[in-house]
Design an enzyme around this catalytic site. Sequence first.
Site, PDB file in Angstrom:
ATOM      1  N   TYR A  44     101.126  95.142  68.395  1.00 39.23           N
ATOM      2  CA  TYR A  44     101.440  93.194  67.363  1.00 39.23           C
ATOM      3  C   TYR A  44     103.067  93.484  66.824  1.00 39.23           C
ATOM      4  O   TYR A  44     103.988  93.775  66.460  1.00 39.23           O
ATOM      5  CB  TYR A  44     101.089  93.682  65.795  1.00 39.23           C
ATOM      6  N   SER A 196      88.845  86.781  65.106  1.00 35.63           N
ATOM      7  CA  SER A 196      88.838  85.303  65.919  1.00 35.63           C
ATOM      8  C   SER A 196      87.831  84.622  65.235  1.00 35.63           C
ATOM      9  O   SER A 196      86.760  83.977  66.536  1.00 35.63           O
ATOM     10  CB  SER A 196      88.861  85.198  67.564  1.00 35.63           C
ATOM     11  N   PRO A 197      87.387  84.461  64.144  1.00 31.17           N
ATOM     12  CA  PRO A 197      86.027  84.143  64.013  1.00 31.17           C
ATOM     13  C   PRO A 197      85.899  82.320  64.275  1.00 31.17           C
ATOM     14  O   PRO A 197      84.531  81.597  63.969  1.00 31.17           O
ATOM     15  CB  PRO A 197      85.716  84.468  62.256  1.00 31.17           C
ATOM     16  N   LEU A 203      86.979  76.215  66.684  1.00 34.12           N
ATOM     17  CA  LEU A 203      85.697  76.136  65.264  1.00 34.12           C
ATOM     18  C   LEU A 203      85.679  75.420  64.375  1.00 34.12           C
ATOM     19  O   LEU A 203      85.076  74.783  63.737  1.00 34.12           O
ATOM     20  CB  LEU A 203      84.735  77.273  65.063  1.00 34.12           C
TER      21      LEU A 203
END
Length: 256
Positions: A44, A196-197, A203
């Site tokens: 990261y 990434s829900p 969404l």
Amino acid sequence: MSRITLGTMTFGAAEWGCDEKTSHRIMHAYIEAGGNSIDCGDVYAGGRSEQIIGSFLPQVDRDQLILATKYSLPTKPGPMGFGASRKTVMNACEASLMRLKTDYIDLYYLHVPDPITPYEEILGALDDLVKQGKVRYIGCSSLFAWQVAKARGLSDRLNLARMVAGQYIYSLIHRELERELLPAAQDSGMGITCFSPLGGGVLTGKYKDRQRPEGSRAAYRTAVDGPRFWHDKGFEVADIVTKVSAEAGIPVTQLA
């Protein structure tokens, strides 16, 4: 672990993430809200994310946090810069500990499968890190169900530390896990965390015109997140969530 984990992939990421001061503010707000699980990875922001967390830890009670990071994706050129061999994982763990400025990692994930290194070597090296006290628990990300089952079987047979957690992409757009991975994880006694829900923001319903605003983080990450979420199926799901949200009186993000 708290219900919601704080992901830190954007910490220190140029043009896409946030600087050290903003990252610290986010972590303070998360902990004050009751969160205790911070997730990172050695790739990261080229290691900068771990460094930012490391500069933050002295400000809080380290032992009250579940700190996770990952290894095995490329972090430097050459054959020793990626993979899950004993040499690689030992080097990767030491480097992460130095950047995080901590004596131990609570949860250490194998970031991606290594198609070359035998599982006996991978699990054996991770077990050594657990025995040395540098790692408390081990886990995986992106392994297939058969690989999870194989790892569990080898750990049991060789009396090695078991993988207790798996991290996977999981949302109303990506539900592939439900076929085999989730049953395999449950059978193995392995918990699941998801990334990434909200489908990269799709969404949330904020991209009704299906356009990424110029200069936005979504536009900057098109090459990575585009194929994951920005397609007809993704937006069809988002439209359904928006419709149900209005009918049920539940905010879109909460419903997703």
